[in-house]
Design an enzyme around this catalytic site. Sequence first.
Site, short mmCIF file in Angstrom:
data_model
loop_
_atom_site.label_atom_id
_atom_site.label_comp_id
_atom_site.label_asym_id
_atom_site.label_seq_id
_atom_site.Cartn_x
_atom_site.Cartn_y
_atom_site.Cartn_z
N SER A 64 0.83 -1.21 0.00
CA SER A 64 0.00 0.00 0.00
C SER A 64 0.86 1.26 0.00
O SER A 64 2.00 1.27 0.48
CB SER A 64 -0.91 0.02 1.23
OG SER A 64 -1.83 -1.04 1.20
N GLN A 65 0.27 2.33 -0.50
CA GLN A 65 0.91 3.65 -0.49
C GLN A 65 1.16 4.08 0.97
O GLN A 65 0.27 3.93 1.81
CB GLN A 65 -0.04 4.62 -1.17
CG GLN A 65 0.47 6.03 -1.30
CD GLN A 65 -0.53 6.93 -2.00
OE1 GLN A 65 -1.47 6.45 -2.65
NE2 GLN A 65 -0.33 8.22 -1.87
#
Length: 214
Positions: A64-65
């Site tokens: 994930s970012q």
Amino acid sequence: MKDTHRHKGLRNQLVKIIKSKGIKDEKVLDAISKIPRHLFMDSGFIDFAYQDNAFPIAADQTISQPYTVAFQTELLQLEPKDKVLEIGTGSGYQTAVLIDLKAEVYSIERQKELYEKTRKFLPRLGYVAKKLNFGDGYKGWPEYAPFDKIIVTAGAPFVPKPLLSQLKIGGRLVIPVGDDVQIMTLFIRKGEKEFEKHELGDFRFVPMLKESQK
Ligand code: SAH
């Protein structure tokens, strides 16, 4: 497994970016400044590890970012010793953030390859989850319920009922809900049948898959 001054410097830059996007929780920012995200990624992507983006990992999934990890973690409002259920272990980066914030983490991953890899990798970095499981997050983890907090790190087409029922009263569930785009949704359990719901903006995740899907 090297973590150099250069990596540390890049992490400080990343923390500045995440702060400028609105993350305030110092403990969350501190975790991001400490955890060597480049080691959670396949070697080809190491140069990109400290950009604020999601990146491919094994089994067609993504790490994930960092901003998203920070946003979801901030919403959990973790207290030390909180019992946290995480759906979607993936690379283990979010798991490490939760452990750094002193949560007792129970995490489920449905891709065998990622489960095996992360199970071996996390303890080597010193991040020890309470339990990791290879299985289907739609069912939650009834054996260890109820949980103080639940975090889902894949895009859920709907809110799985077991996750709501496995939440303690006063507990928080953070889940991105939707098909192509997901709305970050926070549920706070107010009573046996009473949930407060907050919608907190659009995000994009890889889909949360059912057991029968590839
Ligand atoms: N938080 C992780 C992974 C994000 S990608 C990281 O940042 O590295 C989402 C993860 O959810 C993927 O690893 C995917 O395999 C997993 N996943 C998808 N559907 C799932 C399900 N039903 N149960 C458990 N994990 C699931």
